[in-house]
Design a protein around this motif. Sequence first.
Motif, PDB file in Angstrom:
ATOM      1  N   ALA A 278      13.420 -24.562 -17.862  1.00 42.53           N
ATOM      2  CA  ALA A 278      12.499 -25.032 -16.384  1.00 42.53           C
ATOM      3  C   ALA A 278      13.074 -26.737 -16.426  1.00 42.53           C
ATOM      4  O   ALA A 278      13.524 -26.543 -15.159  1.00 42.53           O
ATOM      5  CB  ALA A 278      11.041 -25.056 -16.745  1.00 42.53           C
ATOM      6  N   ARG A 279      13.913 -27.263 -17.145  1.00 40.98           N
ATOM      7  CA  ARG A 279      14.121 -28.612 -17.036  1.00 40.98           C
ATOM      8  C   ARG A 279      15.699 -27.873 -16.702  1.00 40.98           C
ATOM      9  O   ARG A 279      15.851 -29.632 -15.507  1.00 40.98           O
ATOM     10  CB  ARG A 279      14.650 -29.727 -18.024  1.00 40.98           C
ATOM     11  N   GLU A 280      16.484 -27.216 -17.564  1.00 42.77           N
ATOM     12  CA  GLU A 280      17.857 -27.431 -16.818  1.00 42.77           C
ATOM     13  C   GLU A 280      17.841 -26.554 -15.534  1.00 42.77           C
ATOM     14  O   GLU A 280      18.981 -27.553 -15.303  1.00 42.77           O
ATOM     15  CB  GLU A 280      18.414 -26.234 -17.962  1.00 42.77           C
ATOM     16  N   ILE A 281      17.063 -25.600 -14.990  1.00 42.03           N
ATOM     17  CA  ILE A 281      17.283 -25.486 -14.070  1.00 42.03           C
ATOM     18  C   ILE A 281      16.911 -26.370 -12.427  1.00 42.03           C
ATOM     19  O   ILE A 281      17.614 -26.518 -11.634  1.00 42.03           O
ATOM     20  CB  ILE A 281      16.024 -23.903 -13.610  1.00 42.03           C
ATOM     21  N   HIS A 282      16.080 -27.399 -13.237  1.00 50.81           N
ATOM     22  CA  HIS A 282      15.591 -28.275 -12.186  1.00 50.81           C
ATOM     23  C   HIS A 282      16.518 -29.649 -11.912  1.00 50.81           C
ATOM     24  O   HIS A 282      17.438 -29.385 -11.314  1.00 50.81           O
ATOM     25  CB  HIS A 282      14.085 -28.653 -13.267  1.00 50.81           C
ATOM     26  N   THR A 283      17.306 -29.874 -12.908  1.00 50.20           N
ATOM     27  CA  THR A 283      18.312 -30.731 -13.492  1.00 50.20           C
ATOM     28  C   THR A 283      19.423 -30.346 -12.426  1.00 50.20           C
ATOM     29  O   THR A 283      20.523 -30.458 -11.471  1.00 50.20           O
ATOM     30  CB  THR A 283      19.006 -30.868 -14.657  1.00 50.20           C
ATOM     31  N   GLN A 284      19.892 -28.028 -13.121  1.00 54.73           N
ATOM     32  CA  GLN A 284      20.634 -27.945 -11.629  1.00 54.73           C
ATOM     33  C   GLN A 284      20.569 -28.235 -10.663  1.00 54.73           C
ATOM     34  O   GLN A 284      21.257 -28.341  -9.527  1.00 54.73           O
ATOM     35  CB  GLN A 284      20.881 -26.327 -11.888  1.00 54.73           C
ATOM     36  N   MET A 285      19.357 -28.424  -9.373  1.00 59.46           N
ATOM     37  CA  MET A 285      19.103 -27.890  -8.540  1.00 59.46           C
ATOM     38  C   MET A 285      18.896 -29.111  -7.892  1.00 59.46           C
ATOM     39  O   MET A 285      19.719 -29.377  -6.154  1.00 59.46           O
ATOM     40  CB  MET A 285      17.831 -27.189  -8.233  1.00 59.46           C
ATOM     41  N   ASN A 287      21.347 -31.631  -8.729  1.00 60.29           N
ATOM     42  CA  ASN A 287      22.793 -31.816  -8.325  1.00 60.29           C
ATOM     43  C   ASN A 287      23.010 -30.957  -6.953  1.00 60.29           C
ATOM     44  O   ASN A 287      24.308 -30.766  -7.138  1.00 60.29           O
ATOM     45  CB  ASN A 287      23.147 -31.299  -9.639  1.00 60.29           C
ATOM     46  N   GLY A 288      22.625 -29.337  -6.626  1.00 57.33           N
ATOM     47  CA  GLY A 288      22.948 -29.156  -5.144  1.00 57.33           C
ATOM     48  C   GLY A 288      22.907 -27.539  -5.793  1.00 57.33           C
ATOM     49  O   GLY A 288      23.249 -27.121  -5.017  1.00 57.33           O
ATOM     50  N   ASN A 289      22.644 -27.484  -6.831  1.00 57.96           N
ATOM     51  CA  ASN A 289      23.107 -26.263  -7.156  1.00 57.96           C
ATOM     52  C   ASN A 289      21.805 -24.549  -7.063  1.00 57.96           C
ATOM     53  O   ASN A 289      21.283 -25.366  -7.651  1.00 57.96           O
ATOM     54  CB  ASN A 289      23.198 -26.097  -8.759  1.00 57.96           C
ATOM     55  N   GLN A 290      22.401 -23.954  -6.833  1.00 57.79           N
ATOM     56  CA  GLN A 290      20.844 -22.911  -5.917  1.00 57.79           C
ATOM     57  C   GLN A 290      21.217 -21.676  -7.724  1.00 57.79           C
ATOM     58  O   GLN A 290      22.588 -21.414  -8.361  1.00 57.79           O
ATOM     59  CB  GLN A 290      21.545 -21.744  -5.535  1.00 57.79           C
ATOM     60  N   ILE A 291      20.533 -21.930  -8.450  1.00 62.42           N
ATOM     61  CA  ILE A 291      20.333 -20.763  -9.491  1.00 62.42           C
ATOM     62  C   ILE A 291      20.159 -19.233  -9.111  1.00 62.42           C
ATOM     63  O   ILE A 291      18.850 -18.902  -8.908  1.00 62.42           O
ATOM     64  CB  ILE A 291      19.070 -21.303 -10.592  1.00 62.42           C
ATOM     65  N   TYR A 292      20.751 -18.835  -9.888  1.00 62.30           N
ATOM     66  CA  TYR A 292      20.118 -16.752  -9.899  1.00 62.30           C
ATOM     67  C   TYR A 292      19.791 -16.397 -10.886  1.00 62.30           C
ATOM     68  O   TYR A 292      20.735 -16.758 -12.505  1.00 62.30           O
ATOM     69  CB  TYR A 292      21.058 -15.903  -9.121  1.00 62.30           C
ATOM     70  N   LEU A 293      18.713 -15.571 -11.341  1.00 62.49           N
ATOM     71  CA  LEU A 293      19.264 -14.297 -12.465  1.00 62.49           C
ATOM     72  C   LEU A 293      19.684 -12.922 -11.986  1.00 62.49           C
ATOM     73  O   LEU A 293      20.426 -12.354 -11.051  1.00 62.49           O
ATOM     74  CB  LEU A 293      17.655 -14.011 -12.200  1.00 62.49           C
ATOM     75  N   ASP A 294      20.494 -12.814 -13.284  1.00 66.93           N
ATOM     76  CA  ASP A 294      22.115 -12.245 -13.286  1.00 66.93           C
ATOM     77  C   ASP A 294      21.293 -10.993 -13.504  1.00 66.93           C
ATOM     78  O   ASP A 294      20.606 -10.474 -14.517  1.00 66.93           O
ATOM     79  CB  ASP A 294      23.120 -12.364 -13.767  1.00 66.93           C
ATOM     80  N   ILE A 295      20.958  -9.746 -13.415  1.00 65.88           N
ATOM     81  CA  ILE A 295      20.051  -8.735 -13.282  1.00 65.88           C
ATOM     82  C   ILE A 295      21.184  -7.415 -13.057  1.00 65.88           C
ATOM     83  O   ILE A 295      20.858  -6.499 -13.666  1.00 65.88           O
ATOM     84  CB  ILE A 295      18.929  -8.378 -12.593  1.00 65.88           C
ATOM     85  N   SER A 296      22.658  -7.644 -13.212  1.00 67.85           N
ATOM     86  CA  SER A 296      23.213  -6.537 -12.683  1.00 67.85           C
ATOM     87  C   SER A 296      22.645  -5.666 -14.416  1.00 67.85           C
ATOM     88  O   SER A 296      24.122  -4.452 -13.887  1.00 67.85           O
ATOM     89  CB  SER A 296      24.962  -7.125 -12.690  1.00 67.85           C
ATOM     90  N   MET A 297      23.061  -6.052 -15.260  1.00 66.00           N
ATOM     91  CA  MET A 297      23.416  -5.284 -16.799  1.00 66.00           C
ATOM     92  C   MET A 297      22.054  -4.246 -16.753  1.00 66.00           C
ATOM     93  O   MET A 297      21.359  -3.704 -17.743  1.00 66.00           O
ATOM     94  CB  MET A 297      23.857  -6.090 -17.429  1.00 66.00           C
ATOM     95  N   ILE A 298      20.744  -4.688 -16.354  1.00 67.66           N
ATOM     96  CA  ILE A 298      19.855  -3.927 -16.164  1.00 67.66           C
ATOM     97  C   ILE A 298      19.081  -2.501 -15.858  1.00 67.66           C
ATOM     98  O   ILE A 298      19.111  -2.638 -14.551  1.00 67.66           O
ATOM     99  CB  ILE A 298      18.043  -5.056 -16.072  1.00 67.66           C
ATOM    100  N   ASP A 299      19.624  -1.412 -16.637  1.00 67.09           N
ATOM    101  CA  ASP A 299      19.344   0.009 -15.687  1.00 67.09           C
ATOM    102  C   ASP A 299      18.306   0.484 -14.821  1.00 67.09           C
ATOM    103  O   ASP A 299      17.138  -0.106 -15.673  1.00 67.09           O
ATOM    104  CB  ASP A 299      19.594   0.839 -16.237  1.00 67.09           C
ATOM    105  N   ASP A 300      17.596   0.689 -13.661  1.00 67.49           N
ATOM    106  CA  ASP A 300      16.725   1.255 -13.203  1.00 67.49           C
ATOM    107  C   ASP A 300      15.267   0.406 -13.365  1.00 67.49           C
ATOM    108  O   ASP A 300      14.577  -0.087 -13.168  1.00 67.49           O
ATOM    109  CB  ASP A 300      15.915   2.683 -13.949  1.00 67.49           C
ATOM    110  N   PHE A 301      16.484  -1.368 -13.010  1.00 64.95           N
ATOM    111  CA  PHE A 301      15.797  -2.431 -12.747  1.00 64.95           C
ATOM    112  C   PHE A 301      13.962  -2.098 -11.899  1.00 64.95           C
ATOM    113  O   PHE A 301      12.899  -2.292 -11.822  1.00 64.95           O
ATOM    114  CB  PHE A 301      16.450  -3.137 -11.662  1.00 64.95           C
ATOM    115  N   ALA A 302      14.404  -1.373 -11.052  1.00 62.29           N
ATOM    116  CA  ALA A 302      12.671  -1.055  -9.982  1.00 62.29           C
ATOM    117  C   ALA A 302      12.282  -0.298 -10.058  1.00 62.29           C
ATOM    118  O   ALA A 302      10.676  -0.599 -10.033  1.00 62.29           O
ATOM    119  CB  ALA A 302      13.015  -0.709  -8.783  1.00 62.29           C
TER     120      ALA A 302
END
Length: 527
Positions: A278-285, A287-302
């Motif tokens: 949480a602190r790392e994401i907070h720090t990144q934000m 500094n102006g960076n939007q953070i994402y979860l990359d879920i591209s490797m998860i099959d059948d996510f839905a």
Amino acid sequence: MIKKNIVIVGSGLAALTVADKLSEHAQMNVIILTKSNKQHSNSVRAQGGIAAALENTDNWQAHFTDTIEAGCHINNPYTTQVLVEKGPAYIEKLITQGLSFDTNPDGKLLFGKEGAHLHRRILHAGGDRTGKVIMQFMMNRIENKVAIVEDQAVVDLIVADGHCVGVVACDSNDAHTTYAADNVILATGGCGGLFEVTSNDPTIVGDGIALAYHAGATLADLEFIQFHPTMLQVGGKAYGLVSEAVRGEGATLVNADGTRIMQTVHPLADLAPRDVVAREIHTQMLNGNQIYLDISMIDDFAVKFPTITSFCEKASINIDTGLIPVAPGAHFLMGGVKTNAVGQTSVKGLYAVGEVACTGVHGANRLASNSLLEGIVFGNLVANNIIKKAMQNNIKRQIPKHSPVRVSPIKVPSKQEIKQIMTTFAGIERTHEGLEKAKKWLEQFNVKENLQMHVMNCTKEQMEIIHMLTTAWLVVTSAQARKESRGGHYRKDYPFGDDKIWLNQSIIRSKEEDMAQSHSIAIGGSR
């Protein structure tokens, strides 16, 4: 006046577990009071699952180690052992009673992995609908056995001769009802609603903490508030929590360029303890960076995460892009009303269980998926203790009458103003200057004086705001008192030192050295 043996305040998993156990005994007349409707609880929203050492290669000692490490070594070792050692048996009992967890095609339980767990030990039900499934199961068990009264916000605990003998509740029409009881159990959840962005149900604003404080109960560790790293947030609006189980299945945190942000921050990278992420994401934000979860490797996510998929649809996020925008949000209170292992507070006849309680099992930072486990384990232990005491003691106490008094109109801010102050000055990062600003702002509303006024003169809305002000003040003053950074409490003016405890520390060192001293900051109640 309504008379009951047991009044339970709240309708989450801890409350239902206590009620279910007590209902097995004919002599127990139990009632559950909930301030909204029975579906409004954090338990219903729980996605991640339940952590329990049920897999052949796992054991409670390993679960204990992970819990202590995540808690930054200030957990209560006894109650933590109780949690992880007794947990598997209680889960197995629920399974034999008919609760179904997710299984593989061979019918064997599926175990997931989440942050700071070194083993796959997370059970799920209905994919990411674990809380909802368990809560419906428990509701079915107590149906026709335990009365649940909705729209009853408890606004005061009645204490006579040092013993809690009942509660005063207020409905949406501001009508007050007094409930007399031999024992009162607080199961009101935490205080996520004190902040602008939270995973909590909107009804969870810290009422139980304020009620206990006013009743004279001891509180502890209120500065430790966990911010979940991954709330689905678009345009400043939060749409729901993105379970840590997503990262457990391989998702990674990335910036807009696709660069992973956690690999150089912690040995467990994306599955580091929640406070670290949480602190790392907070720090990144910042500094102006939007953070994402990359879920591209998860099959059948839905299919695996239907609830999160529905959140994405509401937020107009196309999961086929493989990216979900996330930001931290207030999630869990590690501290609360100080109790022993069977839920007893410092006030006779008053118990606390679940997130509102501070048994010490979470230390400074709760391990993922230990919260539902806590509600089940300690819910059973609280009920067992009350049953045992009821068999030994038949003393009936008289409840004092409330005599309404005339008071001047009270001055209170809006809920949103409280949330803005707490988010700005008592959120993920704190400083002495910021906390002092928050304290002075809160104290202009005469927090202590408002506690002493007679609740019969207040509306339901006014009392909720007074409870928010009280709990916010308690959190802020606790955060001021702890002049160090640890777990969910991060002071920029007292950053982590070189002695920060990482996940490779041994359990022997934890027991003999780090857990030898209690780091809990306790606050006495106001009576």
